[in-house]
Scaffold this active site. Structure first.
Site, mmCIF file in Angstrom:
data_model
loop_
_atom_site.group_PDB
_atom_site.id
_atom_site.type_symbol
_atom_site.label_atom_id
_atom_site.label_comp_id
_atom_site.label_asym_id
_atom_site.label_seq_id
_atom_site.Cartn_x
_atom_site.Cartn_y
_atom_site.Cartn_z
ATOM 1 N N GLY A 50 0.814 -1.216 0.000
ATOM 2 C CA GLY A 50 0.000 0.000 0.000
ATOM 3 C C GLY A 50 0.847 1.266 0.000
ATOM 4 N N SER B 180 -0.864 4.051 1.310
ATOM 5 C CA SER B 180 -1.453 4.673 2.501
ATOM 6 C C SER B 180 -1.852 3.566 3.459
ATOM 7 C CB SER B 180 -2.667 5.510 2.105
ATOM 8 O OG SER B 180 -3.676 4.681 1.558
ATOM 9 N N HIS C 2 -1.767 9.004 -3.394
ATOM 10 C CA HIS C 2 -1.642 8.322 -4.688
ATOM 11 C C HIS C 2 -1.302 9.279 -5.823
ATOM 12 C CE1 HIS C 2 -4.250 4.663 -3.329
ATOM 13 N NE2 HIS C 2 -3.123 4.779 -2.671
ATOM 14 N N GLU D 293 -9.503 8.498 -3.351
ATOM 15 C CA GLU D 293 -10.077 7.825 -4.524
ATOM 16 C C GLU D 293 -11.529 8.220 -4.735
ATOM 17 O OE1 GLU D 293 -9.652 3.781 -3.293
ATOM 18 O OE2 GLU D 293 -7.623 3.592 -4.079
ATOM 19 N N GLU E 183 -2.758 4.452 -9.454
ATOM 20 C CA GLU E 183 -3.698 3.373 -9.758
ATOM 21 C C GLU E 183 -4.274 3.479 -11.166
ATOM 22 O OE1 GLU E 183 -6.433 3.726 -6.472
ATOM 23 O OE2 GLU E 183 -5.134 2.552 -5.161
ATOM 24 N N ASP F 180 -13.201 6.866 -1.429
ATOM 25 C CA ASP F 180 -12.332 6.455 -0.337
ATOM 26 C C ASP F 180 -11.528 7.689 0.063
ATOM 27 O OD1 ASP F 180 -10.496 5.441 1.411
ATOM 28 O OD2 ASP F 180 -9.465 4.154 -0.041
ATOM 29 N N GLU G 187 -15.876 5.216 2.022
ATOM 30 C CA GLU G 187 -14.851 4.406 2.698
ATOM 31 C C GLU G 187 -13.869 5.298 3.449
ATOM 32 O OE1 GLU G 187 -12.706 2.027 -0.160
ATOM 33 O OE2 GLU G 187 -10.927 1.922 1.100
ATOM 34 N N ASP H 211 -11.569 0.414 5.874
ATOM 35 C CA ASP H 211 -10.359 -0.143 5.232
ATOM 36 C C ASP H 211 -9.219 -0.052 6.243
ATOM 37 O OD1 ASP H 211 -8.217 -0.870 3.684
ATOM 38 O OD2 ASP H 211 -8.265 0.875 2.370
ATOM 39 N N LYS I 99 -8.135 -6.925 1.757
ATOM 40 C CA LYS I 99 -6.816 -6.912 1.117
ATOM 41 C C LYS I 99 -5.968 -7.967 1.828
ATOM 42 C CE LYS I 99 -6.764 -1.866 0.308
ATOM 43 N NZ LYS I 99 -6.385 -0.583 0.971
ATOM 44 N N HIS J 260 -7.434 -3.902 -4.750
ATOM 45 C CA HIS J 260 -6.017 -3.753 -5.110
ATOM 46 C C HIS J 260 -5.305 -2.866 -4.084
ATOM 47 C CE1 HIS J 260 -6.707 0.317 -7.430
ATOM 48 N NE2 HIS J 260 -7.230 0.317 -6.241
ATOM 49 N N ARG J 261 -3.980 -2.705 -4.236
ATOM 50 C CA ARG J 261 -3.219 -1.778 -3.403
ATOM 51 C C ARG J 261 -2.689 -0.624 -4.251
ATOM 52 N NH1 ARG J 261 -2.575 -3.038 2.133
ATOM 53 N NH2 ARG J 261 -2.618 -0.775 2.052
ATOM 54 N N LYS K 225 -12.520 -3.441 -6.113
ATOM 55 C CA LYS K 225 -12.073 -2.067 -6.336
ATOM 56 C C LYS K 225 -10.691 -2.092 -6.969
ATOM 57 C CE LYS K 225 -10.584 0.851 -3.142
ATOM 58 N NZ LYS K 225 -10.521 1.822 -2.030
HETATM 59 P P1 PGA Z 1 -3.421 1.796 -0.464
HETATM 60 O O1 PGA Z 1 -4.752 2.449 -1.003
HETATM 61 O O2 PGA Z 1 -3.270 0.462 -1.063
HETATM 62 O O3 PGA Z 1 -2.371 2.777 -0.884
HETATM 63 O O4 PGA Z 1 -3.548 1.717 1.038
HETATM 64 C C1 PGA Z 1 -5.880 1.757 -1.450
HETATM 65 C C2 PGA Z 1 -7.035 2.000 -0.525
HETATM 66 O O5 PGA Z 1 -6.880 2.711 0.489
HETATM 67 O O6 PGA Z 1 -8.115 1.463 -0.721
HETATM 68 ZN ZN ZN Z 2 -8.958 2.572 1.295
#
Ligand code: PGA
Ligand code: ZN
Length: 419
Positions: free
Chosen positions: A39, A41, A159, A168, A209, A247, A289, A317, A342, A370-371, A394
């Protein structure tokens, strides 16, 4: 079905840093290969991504320590375990690591072995991966309702550079329809969004992404207006064919208060919820989210009340990190109605599925994701989403490591329709 050989090595993830890939060979001669994402974040309660701390390689982001842990300790400990007993394998990996967050061996090391072994066993049984997981974990998803696309189309936060505070903005399929058709509708809308952004004199460069990451966007609300416009321009009806999911990844802008740079202000949890409340009747939201920070439980409970009334799925999340202890707490407090799944947040396949089962038992919607930091072309999560009966996957709209997930989901749909 014994593991005779484990190969582990670094491969490049989409973020340009290494990650772990594992190739498991069984005594049947069958192999299984899997790699793991990371990830951008990541929540503080996630499993550890073990990196080398050797600043002379990869700016300290190498994965050779994790690789070495696989080649030594993990290989020795898994020699006698049946590859098709995934639960025993994962229990052994958890016990061998011995920490609550896979800090000793590395979540990246443990998960790569867990997933590669599952794939090897599925291959040995000549089963598609989702079928193998359904059998292994006694899962009974309704295969006439495959997970639908939640497509990230605008990204900000960690991101992107100088985009929105929120991480997002997604176009989410609303009709329970063919995945292939809904992927088409969402992606057509993504291309219309490009024109909307261009008309607004905003950049159409993409972020981590594969979604647009417009620099200099006016507010955190603007993307929702653009998305609604794009849905209409594509010939679809907002709130009927396609809706919006956000998100916020709010832990990233929480410093005791919530600091939204684009709004030029700081909010308490309560103020932020009131700020969100102005949007909920204005836009066709499917889900929201991480609108609040990962340990701001009271605010989560308050926002959940509001979103339940509005029929908007409220997703954890960073709050829940695919962890059954945190999910159980969220259920007890009535803090969420949905959860992001995840596998690398928790570190083994069996723990991931256990989390989905608890969610399913309590009517919590699962969204397999996904990440953002680094993804690989491995599309394991598509099979996982099908097996656990996720409502959505997602994933971003472009870049090979993103579209591989949608392509696998559409492949599964074709396979199922042939039967
Ligand atoms: P991350 O972001 O994989 O960078 O944590 C994706 C999300 O937060 O859904
Ligand atoms: Zn998230």
């Amino acid at each position: 079905m014994k593991i005779t050989h484990i190969q582990a090595y670094e491969i490049l993830a989409s973020g340009g840093y290494p990650t772990v890939e594992v190739k498991v060979t069984l005594d049947t001669g069958t192999i299984g290969i899997a790699s793991v994402p990371y990830g951008a974040s990541a929540g503080t309660h996630e499993a550890t991504v073990l990196t080398d701390k050797d600043e002379t390689r990869w700016n300290g982001q190498g994965n050779l320590t994790a690789v070495n842990n696989i080649l030594t300790e993990i290989t020795a400990a898994t020699r006698e375990i049946d590859a098709d007993n995934q639960i025993a394998l994962d229990s052994a990996l958890i016990a061998l690591d011995g920490t609550p967050n896979k800090a000793r061996l590395g979540g990246n090391a443990v998960l790569a072995v867990s997933l590669a072994t599952a794939r090897a066993a599925a291959n040995a049984k000549r089963q598609p991966l989702y079928r193998y997981m359904m059998d292994t974990y006694s899962l009974q998803p309704d295969l006439s309702k495959l997970p639908q696309p939640m497509v990230v189309v605008i990204e900000g936060g960690k991101h992107a550079d100088e985009s929105t505070d929120f991480q997002e903005f997604c176009i989410t399929a609303m009709e329970q329809n063919s995945v292939t058709e809904n992927v088409r509708k969402a992606l057509e809308t993504y291309h219309h969004l490009k024109k909307v952004l261009k008309n607004e004199k905003l950049s159409i460069n993409v972020g981590n992404e594969g979604a647009f990451a417009p620099n200099g966007i006016a507010s955190n609300e603007a993307p929702m207006q653009y998305i609604v416009e794009a849905i209409k321009n594509a010939g679809y009806t907002p709130g009927k064919d396609l809706g919006i999911s956000i998100d916020a990844a709010a832990s990233e802008f929480f410093t005791g208060n919530y600091e939204l740079k684009l709004e030029g202000r700081q909010f308490t949890g309560e103020e932020l919820i009131n700020f969100y409340a102005e949007w909920v009747d204005k836009y066709p939201f499917v889900s929201l989210e991480d609108m609040l920070a990962e340990d701001d439980w009271d605010s989560w409970v308050a926002l959940n009340k509001l979103l339940k009334e509005k029929g908007i799925t409220h997703i954890g999340d960073d709050l829940t990190v695919t962890n059954i202890t945190r999910l159980r707490k969220a259920i007890e407090l009535d803090a969420i109605t949905g959860i992001i799944i995840k596998p690398n947040q928790i570190g083994t396949l069996s723990e991931t599925v256990a989390c989905c089962k608890i969610a399913n038992e309590h009517g919590i919607t699962t969204v397999t994701s996904h990440r953002g930091g680094g993804e690989t072309n491995d599309h394991f999560i598509a099979d996982l989403a099908v097996a656990v009966g996720s409502a959505y996957v997602k994933v971003g709209p472009t870049r090979g490591e993103r579209v591989s997930k949608y392509n696998r989901l559409m492949e599964i749909e074709r396979e199922l329709l042939k039967r």
